[in-house]
Write a protein that holds these residues in place. Structure first.
Motif, PDB file in Angstrom:
ATOM      1  N   ILE A  40       0.844  -1.206   0.000  1.00  0.00           N
ATOM      2  CA  ILE A  40       0.000   0.000   0.000  1.00  0.00           C
ATOM      3  C   ILE A  40       0.873   1.248   0.000  1.00  0.00           C
ATOM      4  N   LYS A  41       1.906   1.239   0.830  1.00  0.00           N
ATOM      5  CA  LYS A  41       2.806   2.390   0.911  1.00  0.00           C
ATOM      6  C   LYS A  41       3.499   2.616  -0.434  1.00  0.00           C
ATOM      7  N   LYS A  42       3.991   1.544  -1.034  1.00  0.00           N
ATOM      8  CA  LYS A  42       4.692   1.658  -2.315  1.00  0.00           C
ATOM      9  C   LYS A  42       3.752   2.127  -3.432  1.00  0.00           C
ATOM     10  N   ALA A  43       2.515   1.620  -3.429  1.00  0.00           N
ATOM     11  CA  ALA A  43       1.550   1.980  -4.465  1.00  0.00           C
ATOM     12  C   ALA A  43       0.953   3.364  -4.230  1.00  0.00           C
ATOM     13  N   GLY A  44       0.987   3.839  -3.003  1.00  0.00           N
ATOM     14  CA  GLY A  44       0.385   5.123  -2.673  1.00  0.00           C
ATOM     15  C   GLY A  44      -1.129   5.088  -2.681  1.00  0.00           C
ATOM     16  N   LYS A  45      -1.690   3.886  -2.627  1.00  0.00           N
ATOM     17  CA  LYS A  45      -3.146   3.711  -2.601  1.00  0.00           C
ATOM     18  C   LYS A  45      -3.454   2.318  -2.067  1.00  0.00           C
ATOM     19  N   ASP A  46      -4.726   2.054  -1.805  1.00  0.00           N
ATOM     20  CA  ASP A  46      -5.124   0.747  -1.306  1.00  0.00           C
ATOM     21  C   ASP A  46      -4.816  -0.334  -2.342  1.00  0.00           C
ATOM     22  N   VAL A  47      -4.473  -1.493  -1.859  1.00  0.00           N
ATOM     23  CA  VAL A  47      -4.220  -2.656  -2.707  1.00  0.00           C
ATOM     24  C   VAL A  47      -5.158  -3.760  -2.206  1.00  0.00           C
ATOM     25  N   PRO A  48      -6.366  -3.829  -2.778  1.00  0.00           N
ATOM     26  CA  PRO A  48      -7.332  -4.826  -2.306  1.00  0.00           C
ATOM     27  C   PRO A  48      -6.851  -6.255  -2.526  1.00  0.00           C
ATOM     28  N   LEU A  49      -7.168  -7.085  -1.548  1.00  0.00           N
ATOM     29  CA  LEU A  49      -6.850  -8.511  -1.631  1.00  0.00           C
ATOM     30  C   LEU A  49      -8.129  -9.289  -1.934  1.00  0.00           C
ATOM     31  N   VAL A  50      -7.969 -10.505  -2.420  1.00  0.00           N
ATOM     32  CA  VAL A  50      -9.137 -11.355  -2.674  1.00  0.00           C
ATOM     33  C   VAL A  50      -9.890 -11.551  -1.367  1.00  0.00           C
ATOM     34  N   SER A  51     -11.189 -11.676  -1.463  1.00  0.00           N
ATOM     35  CA  SER A  51     -12.024 -11.763  -0.262  1.00  0.00           C
ATOM     36  C   SER A  51     -11.762 -13.035   0.545  1.00  0.00           C
ATOM     37  N   GLU A  52     -11.206 -14.048  -0.080  1.00  0.00           N
ATOM     38  CA  GLU A  52     -10.938 -15.319   0.624  1.00  0.00           C
ATOM     39  C   GLU A  52      -9.750 -15.223   1.573  1.00  0.00           C
ATOM     40  N   ALA A  53      -8.899 -14.225   1.387  1.00  0.00           N
ATOM     41  CA  ALA A  53      -7.691 -14.091   2.211  1.00  0.00           C
ATOM     42  C   ALA A  53      -8.021 -13.427   3.545  1.00  0.00           C
ATOM     43  N   THR A  54      -7.503 -13.996   4.595  1.00  0.00           N
ATOM     44  CA  THR A  54      -7.618 -13.427   5.934  1.00  0.00           C
ATOM     45  C   THR A  54      -6.281 -12.796   6.287  1.00  0.00           C
ATOM     46  N   ILE A  55      -6.317 -11.546   6.694  1.00  0.00           N
ATOM     47  CA  ILE A  55      -5.074 -10.854   7.037  1.00  0.00           C
ATOM     48  C   ILE A  55      -4.608 -11.289   8.423  1.00  0.00           C
ATOM     49  N   VAL A  56      -3.323 -11.650   8.487  1.00  0.00           N
ATOM     50  CA  VAL A  56      -2.668 -11.984   9.751  1.00  0.00           C
ATOM     51  C   VAL A  56      -1.542 -10.971   9.950  1.00  0.00           C
ATOM     52  N   PRO A  57      -1.197 -10.641  11.200  1.00  0.00           N
ATOM     53  CA  PRO A  57      -0.189  -9.603  11.431  1.00  0.00           C
ATOM     54  C   PRO A  57       1.136  -9.832  10.719  1.00  0.00           C
ATOM     55  N   SER A  58       1.586 -11.089  10.680  1.00  0.00           N
ATOM     56  CA  SER A  58       2.870 -11.423  10.066  1.00  0.00           C
ATOM     57  C   SER A  58       2.794 -12.831   9.500  1.00  0.00           C
ATOM     58  N   GLY A  59       3.163 -12.986   8.230  1.00  0.00           N
ATOM     59  CA  GLY A  59       3.132 -14.305   7.618  1.00  0.00           C
ATOM     60  C   GLY A  59       4.103 -15.274   8.273  1.00  0.00           C
ATOM     61  N   VAL A  60       5.305 -14.810   8.572  1.00  0.00           N
ATOM     62  CA  VAL A  60       6.308 -15.676   9.189  1.00  0.00           C
ATOM     63  C   VAL A  60       5.863 -16.090  10.592  1.00  0.00           C
ATOM     64  N   VAL A  61       5.349 -15.136  11.345  1.00  0.00           N
ATOM     65  CA  VAL A  61       4.863 -15.462  12.693  1.00  0.00           C
ATOM     66  C   VAL A  61       3.694 -16.435  12.607  1.00  0.00           C
ATOM     67  N   ARG A  62       2.817 -16.250  11.615  1.00  0.00           N
ATOM     68  CA  ARG A  62       1.687 -17.169  11.450  1.00  0.00           C
ATOM     69  C   ARG A  62       2.188 -18.587  11.207  1.00  0.00           C
ATOM     70  N   LEU A  63       3.206 -18.744  10.374  1.00  0.00           N
ATOM     71  CA  LEU A  63       3.769 -20.076  10.144  1.00  0.00           C
ATOM     72  C   LEU A  63       4.346 -20.663  11.428  1.00  0.00           C
ATOM     73  N   MET A  64       5.001 -19.825  12.215  1.00  0.00           N
ATOM     74  CA  MET A  64       5.546 -20.289  13.495  1.00  0.00           C
ATOM     75  C   MET A  64       4.417 -20.761  14.419  1.00  0.00           C
ATOM     76  N   GLU A  65       3.330 -19.980  14.468  1.00  0.00           N
ATOM     77  CA  GLU A  65       2.190 -20.348  15.321  1.00  0.00           C
ATOM     78  C   GLU A  65       1.569 -21.663  14.860  1.00  0.00           C
ATOM     79  N   LEU A  66       1.413 -21.808  13.553  1.00  0.00           N
ATOM     80  CA  LEU A  66       0.825 -23.041  13.031  1.00  0.00           C
ATOM     81  C   LEU A  66       1.698 -24.250  13.355  1.00  0.00           C
ATOM     82  N   GLN A  67       3.014 -24.092  13.218  1.00  0.00           N
ATOM     83  CA  GLN A  67       3.906 -25.204  13.562  1.00  0.00           C
ATOM     84  C   GLN A  67       3.797 -25.547  15.042  1.00  0.00           C
ATOM     85  N   LYS A  68       3.671 -24.536  15.877  1.00  0.00           N
ATOM     86  CA  LYS A  68       3.512 -24.774  17.309  1.00  0.00           C
ATOM     87  C   LYS A  68       2.219 -25.537  17.592  1.00  0.00           C
TER      88      LYS A  68
END
Length: 146
Positions: free
Chosen positions: A110-138
């Motif tokens: 969003i910052k690079k584009a200078g505008k909103d970058v909509p995601l597909v409605s099926e995607a759920t936003i998580v704070p951090s992808g790497v942290v999410r993977l760590m949580e799932l492994q746990k």
């Protein structure tokens, strides 16, 4: 041993057995997508579909989460995703397959584009992808990086 202690011990063993069976009842898979490569995105979706089909064929349950971050988040960008139609179809057909989008990467886009970058409605936003993977492994998820 008193009757109360025996009963408590039996109850504890029973609860532990039920918890172990519940854990074994669901196979869990986390799939990482971190590259803006349509072939890799399709491979991740194929892996998810194949794992789901395998366990479904055995009458067993599975939970699969595809986590996209970094350049891989392009998988979920509404305007340009090369796999958005497959994601939409899979989300409808297979509720056990979920899609996680890294908020850190999304904010950068969003910052690079200078505008909103909509995601597909099926995607759920998580704070951090790497942290999410760590949580799932746990949580006992197997991890695959196609």
């Amino acid at each position: 041993m008193s009757a109360i202690r025996i009963a408590m011990a039996a109850a504890l063993v029973s609860v532990m057995g039920i918890a172990a069976q519940a854990d074994e009842a669901v196979h869990k898979l986390a799939i990482q997508v971190d590259q803006n490569d349509p072939a890799l995105m399709n491979l991740a979706l194929n892996n998810a579909r194949n794992v789901k089909s395998y366990y479904e064929g055995k009458g067993e349950k599975v939970a699969i989460e595809i986590v996209a971050f970094g350049p891989g988040l392009n998988m979920y960008v509404e305007a340009t995703s090369p796999v958005k139609d497959r994601i939409a179809a899979m989300a409808l057909e297979s509720p056990e397959i979920t899609f996680a989008a890294c908020e850190n990467t999304h904010k950068g886009m969003i910052k690079k584009a200078g505008k909103d970058v909509p995601l597909v409605s099926e995607a759920t936003i998580v704070p951090s992808g790497v942290v999410r993977l760590m949580e799932l492994q746990k949580e006992g998820y197997a991890y695959v990086r196609p």
